[in-house]
Design an enzyme around this catalytic site. Structure first.
Site, PDB file in Angstrom:
ATOM      1  N   GLU A 309       0.820  -1.212   0.000  1.00  0.00           N
ATOM      2  CA  GLU A 309       0.000   0.000   0.000  1.00  0.00           C
ATOM      3  C   GLU A 309       0.856   1.265   0.000  1.00  0.00           C
ATOM      4  O   GLU A 309       0.580   2.238   0.698  1.00  0.00           O
ATOM      5  CB  GLU A 309      -0.949   0.003   1.196  1.00  0.00           C
ATOM      6  CG  GLU A 309      -1.944  -1.138   1.166  1.00  0.00           C
ATOM      7  CD  GLU A 309      -2.942  -1.095   2.304  1.00  0.00           C
ATOM      8  OE1 GLU A 309      -4.143  -1.330   2.049  1.00  0.00           O
ATOM      9  OE2 GLU A 309      -2.524  -0.825   3.446  1.00  0.00           O
ATOM     10  N   ASP A 383      -8.571  -9.188   4.455  1.00  0.00           N
ATOM     11  CA  ASP A 383      -8.385  -7.962   5.247  1.00  0.00           C
ATOM     12  C   ASP A 383      -9.439  -7.835   6.341  1.00  0.00           C
ATOM     13  O   ASP A 383     -10.378  -7.049   6.211  1.00  0.00           O
ATOM     14  CB  ASP A 383      -8.439  -6.739   4.328  1.00  0.00           C
ATOM     15  CG  ASP A 383      -7.970  -5.465   5.024  1.00  0.00           C
ATOM     16  OD1 ASP A 383      -7.419  -5.563   6.134  1.00  0.00           O
ATOM     17  OD2 ASP A 383      -8.149  -4.382   4.449  1.00  0.00           O
ATOM     18  N   GLU A 411     -13.266  -1.734  11.589  1.00  0.00           N
ATOM     19  CA  GLU A 411     -13.193  -1.204  10.229  1.00  0.00           C
ATOM     20  C   GLU A 411     -14.218  -1.849   9.311  1.00  0.00           C
ATOM     21  O   GLU A 411     -14.844  -1.177   8.488  1.00  0.00           O
ATOM     22  CB  GLU A 411     -11.787  -1.421   9.677  1.00  0.00           C
ATOM     23  CG  GLU A 411     -11.609  -0.986   8.239  1.00  0.00           C
ATOM     24  CD  GLU A 411     -10.206  -1.246   7.713  1.00  0.00           C
ATOM     25  OE1 GLU A 411      -9.964  -0.972   6.526  1.00  0.00           O
ATOM     26  OE2 GLU A 411      -9.352  -1.726   8.488  1.00  0.00           O
TER      27      GLU A 411
END
Length: 720
Positions: A309, A383, A411
């Site tokens: 990332e 994830d 999240e």
């Protein structure tokens, strides 16, 4: 200075007792309400003798004094000597600090307790009882004191205690994704509690209370900074601030760690390269590590995210992850520090299923890492999804210690507005059998080192903590922090037991409250999976911020940032084919595991769409078609949240009104958002199945284009 610190600590605790705003977490030392038990407790303990003079023992002494005085009523004296009359005395210490403790016949139990563990035993001399808390080191005494206070908080019988407790995992760590700006990436409970601007001279009382809370559940490490790292965290300006925090945490046996940006030699060191094979780069890291240990003698080490990332890493110089990790490990080794190198990587050039990329990069490196390196692996291959199959690296690296990484900050679980107890998620992942050495090769046995005999072991979780009064935003977010600590210490404990402890310590021991709230918590995670991602759907959240459903999104810069990449719905069916006929991600697992999942008819249905592209009319075990089962799951998920809302409302008057109303309002949000998830997803997938939502269900209140048009440009949690 020490006396001032503890006076401040005591006064703050006393002040915080006045409001039921959630600040005290599970450390509420209010008077025991069961009068019969209260009298029994008072008959067994009216004073303490705690041996030793270290900072940790001082913390234990203060905790016992406050806890017992609050729980039993009145001032409970705490001595540092052996009183002549042992009746009604609680004794705590180590064989080193107390000849009395050394003389007791519990050497075998202390050996079982190890370096950090403890024993709690009710010892009788005739009809007179004495309670013993003993450990081999001071930190074990502190942990034992917290355990004993928890027994009183939760109204347990202490007349026949025979407890021997030792952590199964060495390094039990909270990872903070906190930036130096105080903004928390994927944080939903306010800004960071680390007030970098006012450190090192201003020490917020929260720092001590944070450390207390962690020590009470056995957490012994904290990573202060975001894995998307900032090199300035390693600069002299910030190291003195980190040292001030470490000084507070040291009272509670907690080591401090930092995230290290791989390009730091360039960013703050003035070098032209960060190549791990470059002699100047190696020398820079050695000098930097020496500097850190001058400030923080018990510094834990580095957590590193590299070549993922946009983060720099060794691959930028043609090196591999082991090359980068080993360079840092060599600098840390003389000081006893460790490197936790994250395996959350995926290449910028998408050539294959993202599911496989971390495995393909790290598996070939097994055995090439230094002895003080651990590879930190997310529990699943994508994830932090509401439900994932276990990451294929677990069991694939027998020569490399692996750290399990969980995510407490929600999240992908509705942020801090949804009630989702994660204890069952932790248990599900830890109990998964990898079959790498035959049946019984569970993930728990891999990460605790018992399967492959790792020299160091670890488990980590991304913190859900911010500066809101109650720390976690949602009052029930505290339960996930608590559950992580308790299950990191002992992964054999049941999620139900942990949840019950937390409810009793945090709210009340009243069964009229405990029973329905426990049922709510135990069903909450499955409810969420059903109204968000049933039957193995995954990563269909809103783009970027991950708020709400967006299974239709297909405009991201990378294919594997798009929800459509993961669900692959079309007129024939839905799901990602990861069998040998598809991406063959299943080929990464041991044969015993793979065989069960390879066949659509034997694959556990909760993972069906993870591994198979399934026809809409495929017959499920319930007798429903896939489409009918998908509808059933989405509607049962929302029904479950509606039940949770009613169950909570039935507890009105059993706890303080402030926290009752806060949860009540949050459950209203959760109900509305569960319905939103259900309606948006079913309407979208219906465009492919071309089948009606069964008539027995409530129809969506909007058309699909309404949901597709919703925008949330300032949803919390994005990097800033």
């Amino acid at each position: 200075m020490k006396k001032i610190f503890y006076l401040f600590y005591f006064l703050s605790f006393t002040i915080n007792m006045r409001a039921e705003d959630g600040y005290r977490l599970w450390l509420r030392y209010d008077l025991v309400q069961n009068k019969t038990l209260l009298n029994k407790y008072r008959a067994q303990v009216n004073a303490c003798s705690l041996f030793g003079n270290s900072e940790i023992i001082e913390a234990a002494r203060n905790e016992l004094s406050m806890g017992l005085s609050g729980l039993l009523g009145g001032k409970i004296p705490v001595y540092n000597v052996t009183p002549g009359n042992a009746a009604k005395i609680l004794f705590a210490g180590t064989p080193t600090t107390s000849a009395f403790i050394a003389s007791l016949p519990y050497k075998e139990q202390l050996q079982q307790a190890g370096k950090e563990g403890y024993i709690i035993i009710t010892m009788y001399t005739g009809s007179t009882s004495t309670i013993i808390i003993a450990a081999n080191n001071d930190i074990g005494v502190l942990y034992g004191c917290f355990h004993f206070l928890r027994l009183l908080q939760t109204e347990q019988d202490i007349s026949q205690l025979k407890i021997v407790s030792a952590p199964k995992i060495q390094n039990r760590i909270l990872d903070h994704w906190d930036n130096l700006t105080r903004y928390i990436e994927r944080g939903y409970a306010g800004i960071s509690i680390w007030d970098w601007q006012r450190l090192p001279d201003y020490l917020d009382q929260r720092y001590a209370d944070y450390a207390r809370a962690n020590a009470s559940i056995g957490i012994n490490g904290t990573v202060l900074t975001n894995v998307n790292a900032n090199s300035w965290a390693l600069s002299p300006l910030y190291l003195v601030k980190v040292a001030a925090l470490a000084k507070v945490f040291r009272h509670y046996g907690i080591k401090v760690y930092l995230t290290a940006r791989f390009s730091a030699p360039i960013d703050i060191g003035g070098l032209k390269t960060a190549d791990p094979f470059d002699a100047e780069v190696k020398a820079w890291w050695k000098k930097k590590v020496d500097e850190i240990y001058q400030h923080i003698p018990d510094f834990g080490g580095f957590l590193v995210k590299a070549n993922s990332e946009g983060q720099p890493g060794p691959q930028s110089y043609g090196r591999n992850h082991a090359d980068g990790a080993n360079m840092m490990a060599d600098a840390l080794a003389p000081h006893g520090g460790i490197v936790m190198w994250r395996a959350f990587v995926y290449s910028s050039d998408i050539k294959e299923d993202r599911y496989k990329q971390a495995y393909n990069e790290f598996k070939p490196l097994d055995g090439q890492f230094r002895k003080n390196v651990m590879v930190q692996v997310k529990y699943g291959p994508i994830d932090f999804q509401p439900r994932e199959p276990i990451h294929p690296l677990f069991g694939a690296m027998p020569q490399t210690p692996l750290v399990m990484e969980f995510q407490l900050t929600q999240e992908y679980l509705g942020f801090a507005t949804h009630l989702v107890y994660m204890g069952q998620l932790f248990k599900e992942m830890l109990n998964t059998d990898t079959y790498v050495n035959g049946p019984g090769s569970t993930v728990a046995k891999i990460i605790d080192g018992s399967l492959d005999h790792y020299n160091i072991t670890g488990i980590a979780a991304v913190a859900n903590i911010g500066n809101e009064k109650n720390w976690t935003g949602h009052p029930f977010g505290q339960a996930n922090w608590y559950a992580f600590g308790r299950m990191a210490w002992d992964h054999t404990v049941s999620p139900s037991q942990v949840a019950t402890e937390w409810i009793r310590a945090t709210f009340t021991n009243d069964k009229k409250f405990v029973t329905p709230v426990l049922e709510m918590m135990m069903g909450s995670r499955e409810n969420m999976v059903n109204y968000m991602t049933p039957l193995g759907l995954h990563h269909i959240m809103g783009y970027g911020h991950h708020y709400g459903p967006a299974p239709w999104y297909d405009k991201a810069l990378r294919a594997d940032w798009n929800p459509v990449y993961f669900h692959r719905a079309d007129s024939a069916g839905i799901g990602f084919d990861r069998t040998s006929k598809g991406s063959d991600a299943l080929g990464l697992y041991a044969p015993g595991w793979r065989r069960q999942y390879e066949d659509m008819n034997t694959c556990p249905e909760e993972f069906l769409l993870w591994f198979h592209h399934v026809p809409w009319n495929h017959k499920m075990r319930s007798g429903n078609t896939l489409w009918e089962e998908l509808c059933f799951k989405y509607y049962s998920g929302t029904d479950g949240v509606l039940w949770m809302q009613k169950a909570w409302q039935s507890t009105k008057g059993l706890i303080d009104n402030e926290r009752f109303e806060q949860v009540n309002m949050l459950l209203k949000i959760q109900v509305n958002e569960a319905i939103w998830w259900r309606n948006a997803c079913l309407l979208y997938f219906q465009t492919f199945s071309r089948q009606p939502i069964p008539g027995k269900y409530e129809k969506p209140d909007h058309a699909l284009d309404y949901y597709e048009a919703l925008r949330f440009p300032y949803a919390p949690g994005n990097a800033q």
